[in-house]
Motif scaffolding. Structure first.
Motif, PDB file in Angstrom:
ATOM      1  N   ASN A 256      -9.757  31.671   2.285  1.00 28.22           N
ATOM      2  CA  ASN A 256      -9.462  32.404   0.978  1.00 28.22           C
ATOM      3  C   ASN A 256      -8.263  33.301   0.942  1.00 28.22           C
ATOM      4  O   ASN A 256      -7.911  33.596  -0.420  1.00 28.22           O
ATOM      5  N   LEU A 257      -7.998  33.812   2.148  1.00 27.50           N
ATOM      6  CA  LEU A 257      -6.649  34.853   2.062  1.00 27.50           C
ATOM      7  C   LEU A 257      -5.477  33.886   1.290  1.00 27.50           C
ATOM      8  O   LEU A 257      -4.599  34.682   0.819  1.00 27.50           O
ATOM      9  N   PHE A 258      -5.535  32.673   1.542  1.00 26.35           N
ATOM     10  CA  PHE A 258      -4.363  32.020   1.006  1.00 26.35           C
ATOM     11  C   PHE A 258      -4.485  31.347  -0.454  1.00 26.35           C
ATOM     12  O   PHE A 258      -3.458  31.054  -1.010  1.00 26.35           O
ATOM     13  N   LYS A 259      -5.539  32.038  -1.204  1.00 23.52           N
ATOM     14  CA  LYS A 259      -5.620  31.688  -2.489  1.00 23.52           C
ATOM     15  C   LYS A 259      -4.700  32.381  -3.460  1.00 23.52           C
ATOM     16  O   LYS A 259      -3.848  31.783  -4.412  1.00 23.52           O
ATOM     17  N   PRO A 260      -4.575  33.749  -3.239  1.00 21.52           N
ATOM     18  CA  PRO A 260      -3.506  34.415  -3.996  1.00 21.52           C
ATOM     19  C   PRO A 260      -2.136  34.043  -3.677  1.00 21.52           C
ATOM     20  O   PRO A 260      -1.250  34.036  -4.525  1.00 21.52           O
ATOM     21  N   MET A 261      -1.781  33.372  -2.337  1.00 16.90           N
ATOM     22  CA  MET A 261      -0.454  33.103  -1.981  1.00 16.90           C
ATOM     23  C   MET A 261      -0.319  31.529  -2.720  1.00 16.90           C
ATOM     24  O   MET A 261       1.014  31.525  -3.133  1.00 16.90           O
ATOM     25  N   GLN A 262      -1.275  30.788  -2.978  1.00 18.98           N
ATOM     26  CA  GLN A 262      -1.057  29.605  -3.628  1.00 18.98           C
ATOM     27  C   GLN A 262      -0.471  30.059  -5.249  1.00 18.98           C
ATOM     28  O   GLN A 262       0.319  29.401  -5.594  1.00 18.98           O
ATOM     29  N   LYS A 263      -1.423  31.221  -5.638  1.00 21.12           N
ATOM     30  CA  LYS A 263      -0.893  31.651  -6.834  1.00 21.12           C
ATOM     31  C   LYS A 263       0.405  32.106  -7.063  1.00 21.12           C
ATOM     32  O   LYS A 263       1.064  31.617  -8.157  1.00 21.12           O
ATOM     33  N   ILE A 349      -8.974  19.888  -1.899  1.00 23.84           N
ATOM     34  CA  ILE A 349      -7.800  20.442  -1.448  1.00 23.84           C
ATOM     35  C   ILE A 349      -8.133  21.957  -1.333  1.00 23.84           C
ATOM     36  O   ILE A 349      -8.295  22.740  -1.994  1.00 23.84           O
ATOM     37  N   SER A 350      -8.286  22.425  -0.080  1.00 20.12           N
ATOM     38  CA  SER A 350      -8.491  23.767   0.413  1.00 20.12           C
ATOM     39  C   SER A 350      -7.361  24.736   0.001  1.00 20.12           C
ATOM     40  O   SER A 350      -6.126  24.081  -0.078  1.00 20.12           O
ATOM     41  N   PRO A 351      -7.541  25.977  -0.140  1.00 23.62           N
ATOM     42  CA  PRO A 351      -6.617  26.962  -0.187  1.00 23.62           C
ATOM     43  C   PRO A 351      -5.332  26.631   0.718  1.00 23.62           C
ATOM     44  O   PRO A 351      -4.059  26.763   0.261  1.00 23.62           O
ATOM     45  N   ILE A 352      -5.424  26.569   1.859  1.00 21.75           N
ATOM     46  CA  ILE A 352      -4.616  26.402   3.008  1.00 21.75           C
ATOM     47  C   ILE A 352      -3.815  25.104   2.546  1.00 21.75           C
ATOM     48  O   ILE A 352      -2.706  25.082   2.750  1.00 21.75           O
ATOM     49  N   ARG A 353      -4.365  24.059   2.283  1.00 17.60           N
ATOM     50  CA  ARG A 353      -3.701  22.712   2.150  1.00 17.60           C
ATOM     51  C   ARG A 353      -2.890  23.056   0.924  1.00 17.60           C
ATOM     52  O   ARG A 353      -1.837  22.485   0.942  1.00 17.60           O
ATOM     53  N   GLY A 354      -3.408  23.605  -0.067  1.00 17.36           N
ATOM     54  CA  GLY A 354      -2.781  23.696  -1.387  1.00 17.36           C
ATOM     55  C   GLY A 354      -1.523  24.661  -1.135  1.00 17.36           C
ATOM     56  O   GLY A 354      -0.572  24.176  -1.838  1.00 17.36           O
ATOM     57  N   PHE A 355      -1.554  25.708  -0.468  1.00 17.58           N
ATOM     58  CA  PHE A 355      -0.674  26.177  -0.098  1.00 17.58           C
ATOM     59  C   PHE A 355       0.648  25.649   0.724  1.00 17.58           C
ATOM     60  O   PHE A 355       1.748  25.755   0.140  1.00 17.58           O
ATOM     61  N   CYS A 356       0.092  24.766   1.468  1.00 17.41           N
ATOM     62  CA  CYS A 356       1.106  23.902   2.166  1.00 17.41           C
ATOM     63  C   CYS A 356       1.824  22.785   1.236  1.00 17.41           C
ATOM     64  O   CYS A 356       3.115  22.681   1.406  1.00 17.41           O
ATOM     65  N   ILE A 357       0.953  22.724   0.359  1.00 20.21           N
ATOM     66  CA  ILE A 357       1.955  21.392  -0.365  1.00 20.21           C
ATOM     67  C   ILE A 357       2.861  22.088  -1.453  1.00 20.21           C
ATOM     68  O   ILE A 357       3.924  21.623  -1.634  1.00 20.21           O
ATOM     69  N   TYR A 358       2.503  23.320  -1.906  1.00 16.70           N
ATOM     70  CA  TYR A 358       3.186  24.025  -2.703  1.00 16.70           C
ATOM     71  C   TYR A 358       4.547  24.621  -1.874  1.00 16.70           C
ATOM     72  O   TYR A 358       5.628  24.293  -2.545  1.00 16.70           O
ATOM     73  N   LEU A 359       4.077  25.025  -0.840  1.00 15.47           N
ATOM     74  CA  LEU A 359       5.409  25.758  -0.148  1.00 15.47           C
ATOM     75  C   LEU A 359       6.290  24.503   0.313  1.00 15.47           C
ATOM     76  O   LEU A 359       7.619  24.916   0.149  1.00 15.47           O
ATOM     77  N   ALA A 360       5.899  23.551   0.708  1.00 14.20           N
ATOM     78  CA  ALA A 360       6.697  22.380   1.286  1.00 14.20           C
ATOM     79  C   ALA A 360       7.533  21.934   0.185  1.00 14.20           C
ATOM     80  O   ALA A 360       8.738  21.682   0.109  1.00 14.20           O
ATOM     81  N   SER A 361       6.816  21.723  -0.970  1.00 13.19           N
ATOM     82  CA  SER A 361       7.492  21.000  -2.324  1.00 13.19           C
ATOM     83  C   SER A 361       8.472  21.841  -2.849  1.00 13.19           C
ATOM     84  O   SER A 361       9.386  21.571  -3.252  1.00 13.19           O
ATOM     85  N   SER A 362       8.175  23.308  -2.942  1.00 15.91           N
ATOM     86  CA  SER A 362       8.991  24.179  -3.819  1.00 15.91           C
ATOM     87  C   SER A 362      10.297  24.381  -2.900  1.00 15.91           C
ATOM     88  O   SER A 362      11.398  24.335  -3.424  1.00 15.91           O
ATOM     89  N   LEU A 363      10.278  24.375  -1.606  1.00 16.31           N
ATOM     90  CA  LEU A 363      11.386  24.512  -0.925  1.00 16.31           C
ATOM     91  C   LEU A 363      12.266  23.264  -0.946  1.00 16.31           C
ATOM     92  O   LEU A 363      13.485  23.546  -1.053  1.00 16.31           O
TER      93      LEU A 363
END
Lengths: 436, 227
Positions: A256-263, A349-363
């Motif tokens: 759940n700590l990764f939820k705000p980071m996803q946002k 898609i858990s918050p960590i998985r969602g975070f990884c998808i966003y981080l990888a794609s945005s870079l």
């Protein structure tokens, strides 16, 4: 004047439908089952902020590539009617393909259609085609989902290593941040060859990602520490006394700590999408308005110099803003409605998985857009999702979709060349126009 | 309302491997609820066709899930586990449900003509209780499997799962001892009971005692998945 209005109208409609089509995909990894209704609106607003900023700051690089690096359209600059017919043919094909994408099982990339259309015009008038640049663009199309896949794989593997495989995950934020900072400097090294303004935009974007992450890690530090202390207790006391539910709860706390980071990453991925898709959609309209102004010298009998509509860059900037507003309207009016029809509870898609998808794609997208290459946000997101699948983040996934997508790109690309070629030829016959 | 699907829905199928395994295992729990009643019927010499019908219906539903599972594996999708291991896994889990159904059917085939002593009745109920316990423990293992996967095989969760697997192994051993005692008792009465009753009684014990063996095999497979 009517022809400018027609071109702007189709361009804005294209932007609107891009927003409607792509926004459910972009926002999807940031929404979990339990927060579908309450977070939906704020996530769509965050997306809109990113889209508008991306279009304004990075969109012109993409637009310039579309205008200057594919086909030498300069012979048309002296024939405004033929330029209009050519551009309107391309835009009609793009628009029809965009509408058709609602009824076929694969998303259609507007960039593939747009570039295909320009090439079709190039073939029709036997203009000089910049083959090395076209090949580079095609290569980037194939490469970006693969890069997304690799980045998604690496990010998810590193999170697994730093969090899930550790008995005490307290150290994970620092190690992971260190990892991100290394990537940040690596990215800076890559963009060294770019012009100053692009470098500034990309550096600031990447830097803000890191700063926001650091801020969130510090803000959530106490929660992480408490969680970690409980982990220590769990580890040192008799393991039989600890229930599996208790352990699951602790790990879910970290998830759940990764939820705000996803946002936080959502506006960045939208930033990249805005830069690419708006830049792409408005490129030809900007070119046409610029050439029209150069040829006719005035609009509404006003002295253009007073309004400073003198350069192609100004046309691009104004249309980027208008396009991003149209795209945002598509997101809010149609995209949000479509998203509500998605059966999201089945998509784990858990918050960590969602975070990884966003981080990888945005870079991947921010870097490639910085180099002026038009890439597909949706396909890169799909690539990142597959990367997580390959690092055993999903029990089962359709790995062949990437190949199917590549075939559909190729098909769209070729079909748009042919369609634009014949549509433009038909218009020329209809209006009795000739290149000479 | 017309459902809308994105590219993500095309990458990730609606049903997952673990959710289907869990759904299939839930029928195991449902079927296990009937075995105590079946044993009571056996000891009280009651012929209960409804019980057999209920067990058959559960078995049919479980078969439906098994077929859905196989269909999912048949699709050209990438899996995080070996396809052959998964097929073998669902086959064994289905055999456990079949065994419970067989137990219900076998019990109805032959009504005992002699009465069974209280200590043997206690042993029989102990056997059934241990079988139910092994099924319950196994279901906990299965229901945690999705979380184990979701939390990327976290070390501590795997440790807890291994604890359950060890428990299952203990139950299996206990059941082996009980079934041995029951078998010995049955054959030691060869001069008092009729041969059919002895063979029938022994077959019932064998069916029940094989269930924890199969569950132990399933637990070993899960251990392989977790590695």
């Amino acid at each position: 004047m009517q022809i400018i209005a027609l071109i702007i109208l189709i361009t804005l409609l294209i932007c609107f439908f891009i927003g409607a089509n792509d926004s459910p995909v972009i926002v999807q990894p940031s929404i979990q089952n339990n927060d579908k209704t309450d977070k939906l609106n704020s996530n769509f607003w965050l997306m809109i902020i990113g889209e508008i900023l991306g279009a304004i700051f990075l969109g012109s690089i993409v637009a310039n590539t579309i205008i200057n690096r594919i086909v030498d359209l300069t012979p048309l600059y002296n024939n405004i009617d033929l330029l209009f017919i050519s551009i309107i043919s391309i835009l009609i094909v793009v628009f029809v393909f965009l509408l058709a994408s609602q009824f076929i099982p694969f998303p259609i990339s507007t960039s593939h259609t747009m570039i295909g259309g320009i090439i079709g015009i190039g073939y029709l008038f036997k203009f000089k085609l910049f083959y090395p640049a076209i090949l580079k663009i095609a290569l980037i199309w194939i490469l970006t989902p693969i890069l997304g896949l690799v980045a998604g794989f690496l990010f998810y593997q590193s999170i697994k290593f730093f969090i899930f495989k550790k008995k005490n995950p307290q150290s994970f934020p620092f190690l992971f941040l260190f990892f991100l900072i290394v990537i940040f400097f690596f990215c800076l090294k890559i963009i060294n060859k770019l012009d100053f303004s692009s470098r500034i935009v990309i550096t600031l974007t990447l830097f803000s990602i890191i700063i926001l992450m650091v801020y969130l890690f510090i803000k959530n530090g106490k929660r992480i520490k408490n969680s970690s202390d409980r982990f220590k207790q769990l580890y040192y006391q008799d393991s039989k006394q600890v229930s599996i539910e208790g352990i699951i709860e602790e790990y879910e706390g970290i998830e759940n700590l990764f939820k705000p980071m996803q946002k936080i990453l959502l506006p960045f991925i939208s930033f990249a999408h805005g830069a690419n898709d708006t830049g792409n959609a408005i490129s030809l309209a900007s070119l046409f308005i610029y050439i029209y102004i150069l040829n006719r010298g005035k609009i509404f009998n006003l002295n253009l110099k007073d309004y400073q509509i003198q350069t192609l860059e100004t046309c691009i900037a104004i249309l980027l803003l208008a396009g991003s507003i149209a795209l945002s309207s598509g997101i809010m009016l149609l995209g949000r409605k479509r998203f509500s029809k998605i059966k999201i509870e089945n998509l784990k898609i858990s918050p960590i998985r969602g975070f990884c998808i966003y981080l990888a794609s945005s870079l991947v997208i921010i870097l490639t857009s910085g180099f002026g290459y038009r890439v597909s946000t949706v396909y890169t997101l799909a690539g990142s999702l597959l990367g997580i699948g390959y690092s055993k983040g999903f029990e089962i996934f359709n790995s062949k979709l990437l190949i199917q997508l590549t075939i559909s790109w190729l098909f769209t690309f070729l079909l748009s060349i042919v369609s634009t070629y014949f549509l433009c030829k038909m218009f020329m016959m209809l209006f009795n126009l000739n290149i000479n | 309302m017309r459902k809308y699907s994105t590219i993500f829905q095309r990458i990730l199928p609606e049903k997952t491997i673990i959710s289907l395994i869990e759904q299939h295992a839930s029928y195991l729990i449902e079927a296990s609820k009937y075995i105590k009643k079946a044993l009571n019927n056996y000891l009280d010499r009651i012929d209960d066709d409804d019980l057999i019908e209920s067990l058959s219906s559960i078995e049919r539903k479980a078969d439906g899930i098994k077929n859905e599972f196989r269909d999912l594996l048949r699709k050209a999708l990438k899996l995080s586990f070996e396809r052959e291991d998964l097929l073998e896994f669902i086959h064994i889990q289905d055999n456990v449900i079949d065994s419970l159904e067989d137990f219900g059917k076998l019990i109805s085939l032959n009504l005992l003509e002699i009465s069974i002593t209280e200590d043997i009745k206690t042993l029989l109920f102990e056997l059934v209780d241990e079988v139910i316990k092994s099924i319950d423990e196994y279901y906990i293992l299965i229901s945690n499997l999705e979380k184990t996967f979701y939390l990327s095989y976290s070390k501590k969760i795997i440790e807890k799962q291994i604890e359950i697997i060890n428990n299952l192994s203990d139950i299996e051993h206990k059941i082996d001892l009980i079934s041995l005692k029951l078998g010995k008792w049955a054959f030691s009465r060869k001069n008092e009971l009729n041969a059919i009753d002895i063979i029938h009684f022994n077959n019932l014990v064998i069916i029940l005692s094989k269930i924890p063996n199969m569950i132990a095999r399933l637990a070993d497979k899960i251990l392989d998945f977790l590695k």
